[in-house]
Write a protein that holds these residues in place. Structure first.
Motif, PDB file in Angstrom:
ATOM      1  N   GLY A  10       0.790  -1.224   0.000  1.00 46.64           N
ATOM      2  CA  GLY A  10       0.000   0.000   0.000  1.00 46.64           C
ATOM      3  C   GLY A  10       0.823   1.275   0.000  1.00 46.64           C
ATOM      4  O   GLY A  10       0.307   2.350  -0.264  1.00 46.64           O
ATOM      5  N   ILE A  11       2.098   1.179   0.353  1.00 45.11           N
ATOM      6  CA  ILE A  11       2.942   2.370   0.335  1.00 45.11           C
ATOM      7  C   ILE A  11       3.647   2.436  -1.007  1.00 45.11           C
ATOM      8  O   ILE A  11       4.626   1.745  -1.246  1.00 45.11           O
ATOM      9  N   GLY A  12       3.093   3.244  -1.873  1.00 43.16           N
ATOM     10  CA  GLY A  12       3.680   3.459  -3.183  1.00 43.16           C
ATOM     11  C   GLY A  12       4.530   4.716  -3.169  1.00 43.16           C
ATOM     12  O   GLY A  12       4.767   5.308  -2.104  1.00 43.16           O
ATOM     13  N   PRO A  13       4.954   5.147  -4.332  1.00 45.51           N
ATOM     14  CA  PRO A  13       5.826   6.328  -4.405  1.00 45.51           C
ATOM     15  C   PRO A  13       5.227   7.588  -3.773  1.00 45.51           C
ATOM     16  O   PRO A  13       5.934   8.353  -3.120  1.00 45.51           O
ATOM     17  N   ARG A  14       3.923   7.802  -3.958  1.00 51.48           N
ATOM     18  CA  ARG A  14       3.300   9.018  -3.420  1.00 51.48           C
ATOM     19  C   ARG A  14       3.346   9.038  -1.890  1.00 51.48           C
ATOM     20  O   ARG A  14       3.806  10.011  -1.287  1.00 51.48           O
ATOM     21  N   HIS A  15       2.871   7.955  -1.270  1.00 51.40           N
ATOM     22  CA  HIS A  15       2.888   7.918   0.194  1.00 51.40           C
ATOM     23  C   HIS A  15       4.321   7.911   0.722  1.00 51.40           C
ATOM     24  O   HIS A  15       4.617   8.550   1.737  1.00 51.40           O
ATOM     25  N   ALA A  16       5.215   7.197   0.048  1.00 51.20           N
ATOM     26  CA  ALA A  16       6.619   7.160   0.479  1.00 51.20           C
ATOM     27  C   ALA A  16       7.217   8.563   0.453  1.00 51.20           C
ATOM     28  O   ALA A  16       7.944   8.949   1.381  1.00 51.20           O
ATOM     29  N   SER A  44      -0.378  12.523  10.251  1.00 49.32           N
ATOM     30  CA  SER A  44      -1.369  12.709   9.192  1.00 49.32           C
ATOM     31  C   SER A  44      -1.487  14.179   8.827  1.00 49.32           C
ATOM     32  O   SER A  44      -1.497  14.542   7.642  1.00 49.32           O
ATOM     33  N   GLU A  45      -1.567  15.026   9.834  1.00 48.63           N
ATOM     34  CA  GLU A  45      -1.668  16.468   9.584  1.00 48.63           C
ATOM     35  C   GLU A  45      -0.429  16.992   8.863  1.00 48.63           C
ATOM     36  O   GLU A  45      -0.536  17.828   7.968  1.00 48.63           O
ATOM     37  N   ALA A  46       0.736  16.494   9.232  1.00 50.33           N
ATOM     38  CA  ALA A  46       1.984  16.976   8.640  1.00 50.33           C
ATOM     39  C   ALA A  46       2.251  16.414   7.249  1.00 50.33           C
ATOM     40  O   ALA A  46       2.820  17.091   6.400  1.00 50.33           O
ATOM     41  N   SER A  47       1.814  15.159   7.013  1.00 50.48           N
ATOM     42  CA  SER A  47       2.174  14.481   5.763  1.00 50.48           C
ATOM     43  C   SER A  47       1.078  14.462   4.711  1.00 50.48           C
ATOM     44  O   SER A  47       1.354  14.317   3.525  1.00 50.48           O
ATOM     45  N   GLY A  48      -0.175  14.548   5.160  1.00 50.64           N
ATOM     46  CA  GLY A  48      -1.282  14.428   4.219  1.00 50.64           C
ATOM     47  C   GLY A  48      -1.743  12.989   4.007  1.00 50.64           C
ATOM     48  O   GLY A  48      -2.676  12.737   3.256  1.00 50.64           O
ATOM     49  N   VAL A  49      -1.113  12.031   4.675  1.00 49.72           N
ATOM     50  CA  VAL A  49      -1.547  10.626   4.613  1.00 49.72           C
ATOM     51  C   VAL A  49      -2.599  10.447   5.705  1.00 49.72           C
ATOM     52  O   VAL A  49      -2.384  10.837   6.851  1.00 49.72           O
ATOM     53  N   SER A  50      -3.735   9.849   5.366  1.00 46.52           N
ATOM     54  CA  SER A  50      -4.822   9.729   6.340  1.00 46.52           C
ATOM     55  C   SER A  50      -4.418   8.875   7.539  1.00 46.52           C
ATOM     56  O   SER A  50      -3.569   7.987   7.439  1.00 46.52           O
ATOM     57  N   GLU A  51      -5.041   9.163   8.672  1.00 45.32           N
ATOM     58  CA  GLU A  51      -4.773   8.388   9.897  1.00 45.32           C
ATOM     59  C   GLU A  51      -5.092   6.912   9.691  1.00 45.32           C
ATOM     60  O   GLU A  51      -4.374   6.051  10.199  1.00 45.32           O
ATOM     61  N   ILE A  52      -6.167   6.636   8.975  1.00 46.48           N
ATOM     62  CA  ILE A  52      -6.555   5.237   8.729  1.00 46.48           C
ATOM     63  C   ILE A  52      -5.474   4.519   7.939  1.00 46.48           C
ATOM     64  O   ILE A  52      -5.086   3.398   8.279  1.00 46.48           O
ATOM     65  N   ARG A  53      -4.988   5.161   6.896  1.00 47.02           N
ATOM     66  CA  ARG A  53      -3.913   4.549   6.085  1.00 47.02           C
ATOM     67  C   ARG A  53      -2.659   4.367   6.925  1.00 47.02           C
ATOM     68  O   ARG A  53      -1.994   3.334   6.849  1.00 47.02           O
ATOM     69  N   LEU A  54      -2.320   5.360   7.735  1.00 46.29           N
ATOM     70  CA  LEU A  54      -1.142   5.241   8.587  1.00 46.29           C
ATOM     71  C   LEU A  54      -1.271   4.054   9.539  1.00 46.29           C
ATOM     72  O   LEU A  54      -0.316   3.310   9.760  1.00 46.29           O
ATOM     73  N   TYR A  55      -2.464   3.862  10.087  1.00 48.06           N
ATOM     74  CA  TYR A  55      -2.701   2.731  11.003  1.00 48.06           C
ATOM     75  C   TYR A  55      -2.522   1.406  10.264  1.00 48.06           C
ATOM     76  O   TYR A  55      -1.906   0.473  10.788  1.00 48.06           O
ATOM     77  N   GLU A  56      -3.034   1.325   9.040  1.00 53.25           N
ATOM     78  CA  GLU A  56      -2.839   0.112   8.236  1.00 53.25           C
ATOM     79  C   GLU A  56      -1.355  -0.113   7.965  1.00 53.25           C
ATOM     80  O   GLU A  56      -0.849  -1.229   8.132  1.00 53.25           O
ATOM     81  N   PHE A  57      -0.660   0.936   7.558  1.00 56.01           N
ATOM     82  CA  PHE A  57       0.764   0.820   7.234  1.00 56.01           C
ATOM     83  C   PHE A  57       1.584   0.398   8.453  1.00 56.01           C
ATOM     84  O   PHE A  57       2.459  -0.448   8.368  1.00 56.01           O
ATOM     85  N   VAL A  58       1.296   1.005   9.600  1.00 62.14           N
ATOM     86  CA  VAL A  58       2.079   0.710  10.792  1.00 62.14           C
ATOM     87  C   VAL A  58       1.823  -0.729  11.269  1.00 62.14           C
ATOM     88  O   VAL A  58       2.746  -1.410  11.728  1.00 62.14           O
ATOM     89  N   ASN A  59       0.606  -1.219  11.123  1.00 57.93           N
ATOM     90  CA  ASN A  59       0.330  -2.608  11.490  1.00 57.93           C
ATOM     91  C   ASN A  59       1.057  -3.579  10.562  1.00 57.93           C
ATOM     92  O   ASN A  59       1.587  -4.598  11.016  1.00 57.93           O
ATOM     93  N   ARG A  60       1.098  -3.276   9.270  1.00 56.31           N
ATOM     94  CA  ARG A  60       1.827  -4.137   8.328  1.00 56.31           C
ATOM     95  C   ARG A  60       3.320  -4.117   8.640  1.00 56.31           C
ATOM     96  O   ARG A  60       3.986  -5.157   8.632  1.00 56.31           O
ATOM     97  N   ALA A  61       3.849  -2.934   8.922  1.00 60.90           N
ATOM     98  CA  ALA A  61       5.273  -2.818   9.277  1.00 60.90           C
ATOM     99  C   ALA A  61       5.564  -3.574  10.572  1.00 60.90           C
ATOM    100  O   ALA A  61       6.608  -4.211  10.712  1.00 60.90           O
ATOM    101  N   ASP A  62       4.624  -3.517  11.507  1.00 60.01           N
ATOM    102  CA  ASP A  62       4.793  -4.216  12.776  1.00 60.01           C
ATOM    103  C   ASP A  62       4.827  -5.730  12.561  1.00 60.01           C
ATOM    104  O   ASP A  62       5.649  -6.429  13.155  1.00 60.01           O
ATOM    105  N   LEU A  63       3.952  -6.246  11.708  1.00 64.47           N
ATOM    106  CA  LEU A  63       3.972  -7.684  11.395  1.00 64.47           C
ATOM    107  C   LEU A  63       5.321  -8.101  10.809  1.00 64.47           C
ATOM    108  O   LEU A  63       5.799  -9.206  11.056  1.00 64.47           O
TER     109      LEU A  63
END
Length: 135
Positions: A10-16, A44-63
């Motif tokens: 889910g983390i493509g060039p734009r989110h990266a 989220s406020e600083a980057s423009g990536v939604s909190e929901i997406r950040l939560y998904e990304f952080v859980n995947r990174a944690d796994l």
């Protein structure tokens, strides 16, 4: 072992790029800067990536902190209804093995189903990992 952010499903060039502007270029950076709800809100406020997406990304990174779980397996676990390390720690090896088999058969990803003993190792490792991500 830290991975590049783009290894996380889910983390493509734009989110990266958005996250890199905040000093986050690897999974360990993401876990350090987005582990809590407050951190995700601020990021989220600083980057423009939604909190929901950040939560998904952080859980995947944690796994991906679990030994022998890389980006592909983390994605499969999520599709199998195990989106976080805390969820993995609660699983029963045989049941998760069966569920993963179903997830693999429905997926376009080419990956071999790991043995029950490997799944059991993941579960044991998940139980031993220190908690990083907070809801």
């Amino acid at each position: 072992m830290p991975h590049k952010l783009t290894a996380v499903d889910g983390i493509g060039p734009r989110h990266a790029s958005q996250l890199a502007k905040q000093g986050i270029t690897r999974t360990d950076h993401l876990l350090a800067k987005a582990a809590t709800r407050k951190q995700r809100r601020l990021l989220s406020e600083a980057s423009g990536v939604s909190e929901i997406r950040l939560y998904e990304f952080v859980n995947r990174a944690d796994l991906m902190r679990v030994p022998r779980i890389g980006p592909v397996v983390a994605g499969l676990l999520e599709r199998a209804g195990v989106p976080a390390v805390r969820d993995l720690a609660k699983q029963k090896p045989r049941e998760l093995h069966t569920t993963l088999g179903r997830a693999i058969s429905r997926s376009s990803v080419s990956v071999n189903l790991p043995g029950v003993h490997v799944v059991a190792e993941w579960i044991c490792a998940a139980k031993e990992l220190p908690t990083v991500v907070r809801k």
